[in-house]
Write a protein that holds these residues in place. Sequence first.
Motif, mmCIF file in Angstrom:
data_model
loop_
_atom_site.group_PDB
_atom_site.id
_atom_site.type_symbol
_atom_site.label_atom_id
_atom_site.label_comp_id
_atom_site.label_asym_id
_atom_site.label_seq_id
_atom_site.Cartn_x
_atom_site.Cartn_y
_atom_site.Cartn_z
ATOM 1 N N LYS A 122 0.845 -1.205 0.000
ATOM 2 C CA LYS A 122 0.000 0.000 0.000
ATOM 3 C C LYS A 122 0.870 1.240 0.000
ATOM 4 C CE LYS A 122 -0.257 -0.671 4.966
ATOM 5 N NZ LYS A 122 -1.086 -1.028 6.111
ATOM 6 N N SER A 123 0.275 2.379 -0.332
ATOM 7 C CA SER A 123 1.062 3.541 -0.724
ATOM 8 C C SER A 123 1.865 4.174 0.404
ATOM 9 C CB SER A 123 0.162 4.596 -1.359
ATOM 10 O OG SER A 123 -0.829 5.041 -0.450
ATOM 11 N N SER A 168 -5.559 -9.184 -2.321
ATOM 12 C CA SER A 168 -5.723 -7.759 -2.074
ATOM 13 C C SER A 168 -5.539 -7.439 -0.600
ATOM 14 C CB SER A 168 -7.125 -7.305 -2.509
ATOM 15 O OG SER A 168 -7.538 -6.177 -1.769
ATOM 16 N N GLN A 226 -12.198 -1.594 -5.107
ATOM 17 C CA GLN A 226 -11.177 -2.409 -5.759
ATOM 18 C C GLN A 226 -11.812 -3.335 -6.801
ATOM 19 O OE1 GLN A 226 -8.986 -4.613 -2.847
ATOM 20 N NE2 GLN A 226 -8.034 -2.817 -1.902
ATOM 21 N N THR A 251 -0.723 0.240 -9.338
ATOM 22 C CA THR A 251 -0.217 -1.086 -8.991
ATOM 23 C C THR A 251 -1.323 -2.135 -9.088
ATOM 24 O OG1 THR A 251 -0.532 -0.619 -6.623
ATOM 25 C CG2 THR A 251 1.661 -0.230 -7.543
ATOM 26 N N PHE A 276 -1.815 -6.616 -4.502
ATOM 27 C CA PHE A 276 -1.856 -5.156 -4.497
ATOM 28 C C PHE A 276 -2.539 -4.724 -3.213
ATOM 29 C CE2 PHE A 276 -5.914 -6.453 -6.232
ATOM 30 C CZ PHE A 276 -6.806 -5.616 -5.583
ATOM 31 N N THR A 323 -4.535 -1.121 -0.985
ATOM 32 C CA THR A 323 -4.986 0.272 -0.935
ATOM 33 C C THR A 323 -5.108 0.710 0.518
ATOM 34 O OG1 THR A 323 -7.344 -0.339 -1.020
ATOM 35 C CG2 THR A 323 -6.246 0.051 -3.121
ATOM 36 N N ILE A 352 -8.229 5.206 -2.392
ATOM 37 C CA ILE A 352 -7.333 4.558 -3.341
ATOM 38 C C ILE A 352 -6.565 5.669 -4.042
ATOM 39 C CG2 ILE A 352 -7.125 3.105 -5.395
ATOM 40 C CD1 ILE A 352 -9.713 1.724 -4.607
ATOM 41 N N GLU A 372 -1.747 3.605 -6.101
ATOM 42 C CA GLU A 372 -2.348 2.324 -5.723
ATOM 43 C C GLU A 372 -3.178 1.767 -6.871
ATOM 44 O OE1 GLU A 372 -2.634 2.921 -0.861
ATOM 45 O OE2 GLU A 372 -4.290 3.594 -2.144
ATOM 46 N N GLU A 373 -3.910 2.631 -7.550
ATOM 47 C CA GLU A 373 -4.649 2.171 -8.728
ATOM 48 C C GLU A 373 -3.689 1.653 -9.794
ATOM 49 O OE1 GLU A 373 -7.585 3.782 -12.291
ATOM 50 O OE2 GLU A 373 -7.542 4.874 -10.370
#
Length: 330
Positions: free
Chosen positions: A97-98, A186, A197, A169, A155, A157, A162, A166-167
């Motif tokens: 996650k970011s 996820s 998602q 990836t 992936f 978020t 999001i 993140e989108e």
Amino acid sequence: MSFVRTLRGDIPKGQLGFTYSHEHIVCRPAFWAERGEDDLLLDDKEKSKLDVLDFKRHGGQTIIDATAVDYGRDVDAVYAIMEETGVQIVGTAGFNKSFLWNAKVKEELKPIIGNYNTYYEWIDAKSINELADFVIREVEEGLEGTPFKGGQVKFGTGYNRITPLEEKTLRAVARAHHETKAPVHSHTEVGTMGLEQIELLRSENVNLAYVSFGHMDRNPDPYYHEQMATTGAYLCFDGIAKIKYAPESTRIHLLLELVRKGYENQILISGDTARKTYYKHYDYGLGLEYIIAKWIPRFIDEANKAGYDGDKLVEKFFVTNPANCFAFKR
């Protein structure tokens, strides 16, 4: 024949056996190391191995290690634990996650991804397809340049949002899934943004039956869980033993609600044991043995009292469902 890809190699899905579906075994997340958060560093291979042996002693056979590249995984150490204990381990390609991406890229990774200072810089600089190519290589060639291949793509978020990266990836992982046929996992922060998602995955033509969504019990909402389950996706309840978030009665109620509604074939269970204080052999925690040795008897008792066959549900949650979920779709 469907197969599961362990760090040692591919096995028929029927050989997976009793499985924890989301754990962390040896990892040193740079984000937490830079902030002095020692509890979040699983940095002693021998201590981690002792907990894995506890899991095996009670009948455990496989662990899905959900540690992605941006969470400081130690691929060689985890592979060694698999070889020394005999417990099968599935590795993870992809991303988390970011907020973790502000951390410095470890030096060993730079020859593979380029000379970027942070994960954020790398992900921002690369196109979706370039990131997808990185994930594909981790599944088909090996994680971080090792010969040990990833068995799922991941992936993640953040909480109730999001971000654009993140989108990015998510879309990269979706495309890697189409190329490799690897199952998708996820990360949902506190169980949020799962439906959002799903819409993005659908825009990438991903069949939701190939996807598992983590941390569903962090959002203890039966209506939300039903909405997720109607898509055919797997729901991973991986907060067992974390009473600070909710009592076990809440988690068991959520599970039995899904069973009542007919979704017992889409449930996965694990502990997301990612702190020293959760591990028995690091800091006297409940450890990897807790679910298999202590939680399951309680679940069986409560399921039986509710009119279900608790033993059959345990077989589904820990054997049949993981075998189906983590199989490559050829």
